[in-house]
Motif scaffolding. Structure first.
Motif, PDB file in Angstrom:
ATOM      1  N   GLY A  86       0.844  -1.225   0.119  1.00 23.85           N
ATOM      2  CA  GLY A  86      -0.029  -0.024   0.075  1.00 23.85           C
ATOM      3  C   GLY A  86       0.802   1.268   0.079  1.00 23.85           C
ATOM      4  O   GLY A  86       0.689   1.866  -1.042  1.00 23.85           O
ATOM      5  N   ILE A  87       2.063   1.195   0.749  1.00 25.98           N
ATOM      6  CA  ILE A  87       2.773   2.678   0.860  1.00 25.98           C
ATOM      7  C   ILE A  87       3.378   2.635  -0.394  1.00 25.98           C
ATOM      8  O   ILE A  87       3.510   3.613  -1.023  1.00 25.98           O
ATOM      9  N   SER A  88       4.042   1.690  -1.027  1.00 23.58           N
ATOM     10  CA  SER A  88       4.911   1.534  -2.066  1.00 23.58           C
ATOM     11  C   SER A  88       3.930   2.023  -3.165  1.00 23.58           C
ATOM     12  O   SER A  88       4.571   2.732  -4.261  1.00 23.58           O
ATOM     13  N   GLY A  89       2.741   1.526  -3.337  1.00 23.66           N
ATOM     14  CA  GLY A  89       1.927   2.141  -4.516  1.00 23.66           C
ATOM     15  C   GLY A  89       1.754   3.529  -4.404  1.00 23.66           C
ATOM     16  O   GLY A  89       1.691   4.138  -5.558  1.00 23.66           O
ATOM     17  N   LEU A  90       1.478   3.912  -3.330  1.00 20.80           N
ATOM     18  CA  LEU A  90       1.207   5.481  -3.052  1.00 20.80           C
ATOM     19  C   LEU A  90       2.447   6.334  -3.595  1.00 20.80           C
ATOM     20  O   LEU A  90       2.401   7.173  -4.364  1.00 20.80           O
ATOM     21  N   LEU A  91       3.629   5.639  -3.468  1.00 18.20           N
ATOM     22  CA  LEU A  91       5.033   6.199  -3.582  1.00 18.20           C
ATOM     23  C   LEU A  91       5.421   6.225  -5.057  1.00 18.20           C
ATOM     24  O   LEU A  91       6.180   7.128  -5.567  1.00 18.20           O
ATOM     25  N   LEU A  92       5.312   4.732  -5.633  1.00 18.33           N
ATOM     26  CA  LEU A  92       6.182   4.464  -6.734  1.00 18.33           C
ATOM     27  C   LEU A  92       4.886   4.240  -8.078  1.00 18.33           C
ATOM     28  O   LEU A  92       5.735   4.364  -9.169  1.00 18.33           O
ATOM     29  N   GLU A  93       3.882   3.813  -7.754  1.00 16.55           N
ATOM     30  CA  GLU A  93       2.763   3.870  -8.929  1.00 16.55           C
ATOM     31  C   GLU A  93       3.086   4.663 -10.034  1.00 16.55           C
ATOM     32  O   GLU A  93       3.218   4.092 -11.402  1.00 16.55           O
ATOM     33  N   HIS A  94       3.052   6.165  -9.914  1.00 20.83           N
ATOM     34  CA  HIS A  94       3.005   7.016 -11.268  1.00 20.83           C
ATOM     35  C   HIS A  94       4.487   6.904 -11.815  1.00 20.83           C
ATOM     36  O   HIS A  94       4.543   6.915 -12.913  1.00 20.83           O
ATOM     37  N   LEU A  95       5.529   6.934 -11.029  1.00 20.20           N
ATOM     38  CA  LEU A  95       6.852   6.421 -11.558  1.00 20.20           C
ATOM     39  C   LEU A  95       6.803   5.451 -12.499  1.00 20.20           C
ATOM     40  O   LEU A  95       7.268   5.317 -13.688  1.00 20.20           O
ATOM     41  N   PHE A  96       6.362   4.188 -11.776  1.00 18.02           N
ATOM     42  CA  PHE A  96       6.475   2.879 -12.686  1.00 18.02           C
ATOM     43  C   PHE A  96       5.513   2.959 -13.792  1.00 18.02           C
ATOM     44  O   PHE A  96       5.906   2.450 -14.880  1.00 18.02           O
ATOM     45  N   ARG A  97       4.478   3.552 -13.737  1.00 15.51           N
ATOM     46  CA  ARG A  97       3.640   3.566 -14.822  1.00 15.51           C
ATOM     47  C   ARG A  97       4.255   4.508 -15.939  1.00 15.51           C
ATOM     48  O   ARG A  97       4.037   4.053 -17.142  1.00 15.51           O
ATOM     49  N   THR A  98       4.497   5.677 -15.625  1.00 11.70           N
ATOM     50  CA  THR A  98       4.941   6.659 -16.718  1.00 11.70           C
ATOM     51  C   THR A  98       6.270   6.027 -17.503  1.00 11.70           C
ATOM     52  O   THR A  98       6.546   6.487 -18.725  1.00 11.70           O
ATOM     53  N   VAL A  99       7.225   5.658 -16.633  1.00 13.08           N
ATOM     54  CA  VAL A  99       8.299   5.062 -17.217  1.00 13.08           C
ATOM     55  C   VAL A  99       8.363   3.797 -17.632  1.00 13.08           C
ATOM     56  O   VAL A  99       9.154   3.566 -18.795  1.00 13.08           O
ATOM     57  N   LEU A 100       7.758   2.943 -17.067  1.00 10.10           N
ATOM     58  CA  LEU A 100       7.796   1.557 -17.639  1.00 10.10           C
ATOM     59  C   LEU A 100       6.658   1.271 -18.322  1.00 10.10           C
ATOM     60  O   LEU A 100       6.465  -0.151 -18.698  1.00 10.10           O
ATOM     61  N   GLY A 101       5.582   1.744 -18.061  1.00 11.13           N
ATOM     62  CA  GLY A 101       4.262   1.178 -18.760  1.00 11.13           C
ATOM     63  C   GLY A 101       4.176   1.424 -20.158  1.00 11.13           C
ATOM     64  O   GLY A 101       3.211   1.792 -20.852  1.00 11.13           O
ATOM     65  N   LYS A 102       5.046   0.984 -20.790  1.00  8.24           N
ATOM     66  CA  LYS A 102       5.175   0.843 -22.401  1.00  8.24           C
ATOM     67  C   LYS A 102       5.433  -0.597 -22.747  1.00  8.24           C
ATOM     68  O   LYS A 102       6.071  -1.240 -21.901  1.00  8.24           O
ATOM     69  N   PRO A 103       5.153  -0.985 -23.934  1.00 13.21           N
ATOM     70  CA  PRO A 103       5.048  -2.410 -24.289  1.00 13.21           C
ATOM     71  C   PRO A 103       6.430  -3.109 -24.372  1.00 13.21           C
ATOM     72  O   PRO A 103       6.533  -4.255 -23.980  1.00 13.21           O
ATOM     73  N   ILE A 104       7.671  -2.345 -24.847  1.00 10.68           N
ATOM     74  CA  ILE A 104       8.859  -3.138 -24.825  1.00 10.68           C
ATOM     75  C   ILE A 104       9.163  -3.481 -23.180  1.00 10.68           C
ATOM     76  O   ILE A 104       9.524  -4.659 -22.787  1.00 10.68           O
ATOM     77  N   PRO A 105       9.173  -2.595 -22.326  1.00  3.94           N
ATOM     78  CA  PRO A 105       9.479  -2.966 -20.747  1.00  3.94           C
ATOM     79  C   PRO A 105       8.466  -3.854 -20.309  1.00  3.94           C
ATOM     80  O   PRO A 105       8.879  -4.889 -19.693  1.00  3.94           O
ATOM     81  N   ALA A 106       7.170  -3.888 -20.892  1.00  2.30           N
ATOM     82  CA  ALA A 106       6.049  -4.744 -20.434  1.00  2.30           C
ATOM     83  C   ALA A 106       6.529  -6.324 -21.023  1.00  2.30           C
ATOM     84  O   ALA A 106       6.399  -7.200 -20.120  1.00  2.30           O
TER      85      ALA A 106
END
Length: 296
Positions: free
Chosen positions: A109-129
């Motif tokens: 829960g804590i990690s999601g609040l702190l890191l979700e946006h960063l991980f989604r915008t930086v890594l939420g792309k097809p090749i990293p996925a």
């Protein structure tokens, strides 16, 4: 967002959230592989993406399916929590399981609040996925191999066992081990890494059977998914949800139905079967997607 897009993505999300193959990874890869309008409409990494809010809506539908399927379990667990508070004790299996779930969901829960946006915008792309999907398959395979090396027990309970017996076995986990297993969910913030998969592997390495590891994984996922929905669902009532309320409803129904069927299948599957077929699928699907995206 069209109704077809919503229903297809919703059905895939319901299945892949519970199968150990990463729902977020598939939500990123499917539009990219289809291409055209799908790739434009369904981009989770774009700023203020309505697709992200849509996916969270689908997750809430998946959590609702888990609540319906495990409603008797949650009645016992919630009852155990209140008796624990009332009597100031943690003694019965239901009381211990309630606190195990609470403590085990705090790190993610804590990690999601702190890191979700960063991980989604930086890594939420097809090749990293696609790359993380391959990594997910390797995690599942290595987890199975290490589990077998440690011991190769018979199934813990067989098909006729009651979930009450599973409560007793899970309640024997120490709180430290429970938190460690729950913390594995943090890795699922990476698109392509499966929440249920890494949680199951953590449970297997801590001595749980496949059956109990799967059930604990599903119980842990429910409050996390609902909490994420509580934060994101309001976005769907604002500008991000304009014009897509119908598709959101259609996708959510598809997600609920597919998730219910998936959890019903998996709770039987893991009585006697392992994670290996899912590991093979993730490596093959991730590798094929990576080749298609880089060579096409």
């Amino acid at each position: 967002m069209t109704y077809l897009e919503a229903i297809v993505v919703g059905a895939f999300q319901g299945v892949t959230e519970l199968f150990p193959v990463s729902s977020l990874g598939h939500s990123v890869l499917i539009p990219a592989l289809v291409g055209g309008r799908w790739a434009h409409d369904l981009d989770v990494s774009s700023a203020e993406s309505p697709y992200l809010a849509f996916i969270v809506g689908l997750h809430v539908a998946t959590a609702a399916a888990l609540l319906v399927f495990f409603w008797r379990d949650w009645v016992r667990i919630i009852g155990g929590f209140f008796t624990s508070i009332r009597h100031r004790r943690i003694q019965t299996p239901a009381e211990r399981l309630a606190w195990l779930i609470i403590l085990a969901t705090i790190p993610v829960g804590i990690s999601g609040l702190l890191l979700e946006h960063l991980f989604r915008t930086v890594l939420g792309k097809p090749i990293p996925a696609a790359s993380f999907l391959i990594a997910n398959g390797l995690v599942l395979y290595v987890g199975e191999r290490l589990r077998r090396k440690a011991s190769d027990p018979a199934p813990a309970s067989g098909g006729g066992a009651t979930t009450v017996a599973s409560d007793v076995r899970l309640s024997r986990l120490t709180f430290g081990r429970g938190v460690l297993i729950g913390s594995a969910q943090i890795l699922a913030l990476l698109p392509g890494i499966s929440r249920s998969g890494v949680t199951m592997v953590a449970g297997l390495l801590r001595g749980l059977s496949h059956e109990d590891a799967a059930r604990f994984s599903f119980l842990l996922a429910t409050p996390v998914i609902l909490a994420a929905g509580a934060l994101k669902i309001p976005d769907l009532t604002g500008p991000l949800g304009i014009g897509i309320h119908g598709p959101i409803l259609a996708g959510s129904v598809a997600s609920f139905v597919s998730a219910y069927l998936a959890v019903r299948f998996l709770t039987r599957y893991f009585h006697t079967r392992t994670l290996t077929p899912f590991a093979i699928y993730c490596v093959a699907a991730g590798g094929a997607s990576l080749l298609w995206l880089t060579l096409a």
